[in-house]
Design a protein around this motif. Structure first.
Motif: not given
Length: 63
Positions: A47-63
């Motif tokens: 978990w990365c706080p700046p990613y969370a604040m910017l709404g960014f994610s490098t996790c794969s999308m779950k269907k």
């Protein structure tokens, strides 16, 4: 706390953190190398706080 750091991103963060800390411990770089704790921690917990604040994610999308 939802995971927002994906597989390759996590590996790169952990490796970068360990390299910076290792270089600091061997005396090759100064005290700034202790900043390697940040990518090491964010890679370890996934978990990365700046990613969370910017709404960014490098996790794969779950269907």
């Amino acid at each position: 706390m939802k995971s927002n750091v994906g597989g390759i991103d996590r590996i790169l963060r952990i490796v970068l953190g360990l390299v910076l800390i290792g270089l600091t411990l061997t005396g090759n770089i100064g005290m700034w190398g202790w900043l390697g704790v940040v990518p090491l921690a964010t890679g370890a917990i996934g978990w990365c706080p700046p990613y969370a604040m910017l709404g960014f994610s490098t996790c794969s999308m779950k269907k």
